[in-house]
Design a protein around this motif. Structure first.
Motif, PDB file in Angstrom:
ATOM      1  N   PRO A 101      14.125  53.689  32.997  1.00  0.00           N
ATOM      2  CA  PRO A 101      14.045  52.582  31.983  1.00  0.00           C
ATOM      3  C   PRO A 101      12.322  52.423  31.992  1.00  0.00           C
ATOM      4  N   THR A 107      14.932  48.325  22.388  1.00  0.00           N
ATOM      5  CA  THR A 107      14.858  47.832  23.749  1.00  0.00           C
ATOM      6  C   THR A 107      13.205  47.191  23.721  1.00  0.00           C
ATOM      7  N   TRP A 161      23.057  59.851  28.299  1.00  0.00           N
ATOM      8  CA  TRP A 161      22.939  58.573  29.004  1.00  0.00           C
ATOM      9  C   TRP A 161      23.567  58.663  30.292  1.00  0.00           C
ATOM     10  N   GLU A 178      21.774  49.366  33.347  1.00  0.00           N
ATOM     11  CA  GLU A 178      21.222  48.823  32.092  1.00  0.00           C
ATOM     12  C   GLU A 178      20.852  47.368  32.213  1.00  0.00           C
ATOM     13  N   PRO A 211      18.916  52.117  30.002  1.00  0.00           N
ATOM     14  CA  PRO A 211      19.720  53.321  30.591  1.00  0.00           C
ATOM     15  C   PRO A 211      18.723  54.258  31.225  1.00  0.00           C
TER      16      PRO A 211
END
Length: 391
Positions: A50, A388, A71, A94, A100
């Motif tokens: 991430p 995100t 993923w 997550e 992810p």
């Protein structure tokens, strides 16, 4: 009229291209000089955690990569016989880190990065030499066979054996052998169903992860003297890992000798005095080469790139922002390699027993190893991801 600042990037790998895209987005005129005849990287995959995806959000690429990549699913650590030592949950990861972990082919990432650059930005077949690091009162200079380039900023992203690093810091000892070699392969394995895993043996490890399109990414590492090579590296893998748990035998059965890449691992054991000198900034492996055992080499290069663009007018501020973190991650990677590739029979047994006991007592143990790494945020907005948000 205000003069447009010029940046020259030495090296067209993932870190160099990310820096080029970030600097272009920041308004600099950018040229990338890549010594190879093309940008196509070797046939291996890369995992992006991430922290790196948030960095890619800054240049508008995060969501595209999330769509192109596989993923990471549930998985964990295993023994060569197949016993699970520790399990990890994709959903928990997550939630803990804000996004992810994804995997994709390096060539896919390179293509997406290069598409962010204006036509003509990248010049392949350009073996660049840092002629002068520059100073406040003069530009840096980079020399190629076609002539010389002057720049307000030079980004030295020329890899683990960086010539620019040697020019900037001639008294630094450079890299050392990490004590082990690695193999990597990406092959089609349609219909295969397995949980992502990393398997730790005695002085050896193996990892298998599904990619999109029926492909599988596998990697292995073994403690061995430097400079070794086998006539047939697939046969070498069969000898070392052929009796390990499924899906290792199936992956090896589907691979050909031409699919296997082998590289000795080196890292920077003594940190550099700085990540810059004059108008030159070192990036990625050139600045902080580390073992791959945390999967952070490429991720840290991507972080470097967006932070450098944020401080493009002040390389010293880039060093201040990046060196403490990247050097700390590099030290953690060295420690992880020692644990992963322990060679003592008694030590390996104790390690496995401790992992099993701790994972039962604290199920999130595996994820805790990435605290302070995968939860990193870029230095400032705007953030390009629509999915995100990081601010």
């Amino acid at each position: 009229m205000k003069r447009t600042r010029r940046a020259v990037v030495i090296g067209g790998g993932i870190g160099g291209l990310t820096a080029a895209a970030a600097l272009h987005r920041a308004g600099l005129s950018v040229t990338v000089l890549e010594r190879a005849g093309s940008l196509r990287p070797p046939g291996a995959a890369i995992s992006l955690s991430p922290n790196a995806l948030r960095a890619l959000d800054v240049i508008g690429l995060g969501d595209e990569i999330r769509d192109l990549a596989a993923w990471q699913g549930d998985g964990g650590l295993r023994t060569p016989g197949g016993r699970w030592l520790s399990r990890s949950s994709a959903r928990a990861a997550e939630a803990r880190f804000g996004g992810p972990l994804v995997l994709l082919h390096r060539a896919t990432l390179v293509a997406s990065l290069s598409e962010r650059l204006p036509a003509g930005t990248v010049r392949t077949g350009a073996d660049a030499i840092l002629a002068d690091p520059g100073a406040d009162d003069r530009p840096a200079r980079v020399r190629t066979a076609d002539g010389e380039w002057e720049a307000d900023l030079v980004v030295a992203a020329d890899g683990i054996h960086s010539a620019a690093r040697r020019t900037l810091f001639p008294d630094h000892p450079g890299t050392v052998y990490s004590g082990f070699t690695t193999w990597r392969l990406v092959i089609p394995l349609p219909g295969a169903r397995f949980a992502s895993h990393e398997t730790w043996g005695r002085g050896r490890l193996w990892g298998t992860h599904p990619l999109k399109g029926g492909l599988v990414y596998a990697y292995a590492a073994a403690v061995t003297p430097a400079g070794g090579h086998a006539e047939d590296e697939r046969a070498e893998l069969l000898h070392r890992y052929g009796d390990w748990h499924d899906p290792v035998p199936a992956v090896l059965a589907a691979a050909g000798p031409e699919d296997v890449l082998r590289h000795d691992v080196h890292h920077i054991a003594r940190p550099l005095p700085a990540y810059h000198r004059g108008r030159v900034a070192l990036l990625g492996d050139a600045a902080h080469a580390m073992p791959p055992n945390l999967g952070q080499g490429g991720n840290q290069a991507i972080e470097d790139a967006v932070v450098l663009a944020h401080h493009s007018g002040d390389p010293a501020a880039y060093t201040a922002a990046r060196q403490p973190r990247a050097d700390a991650v590099a030290r953690r990677a060295v420690r992880a390699a020692r644990l992963n590739l322990m060679t003592s029979r008694a030590g390996t047994a104790a390690r496995d027993a401790a992992l099993l006991a701790l994972s039962k007592a604290a199920p999130g143990l595996f994820l805790r190893g990435f605290d302070g790494i995968a939860d990193w945020r870029p230095p400032g907005p705007p953030y390009a991801s629509e999915r995100t948000r990081t601010g």
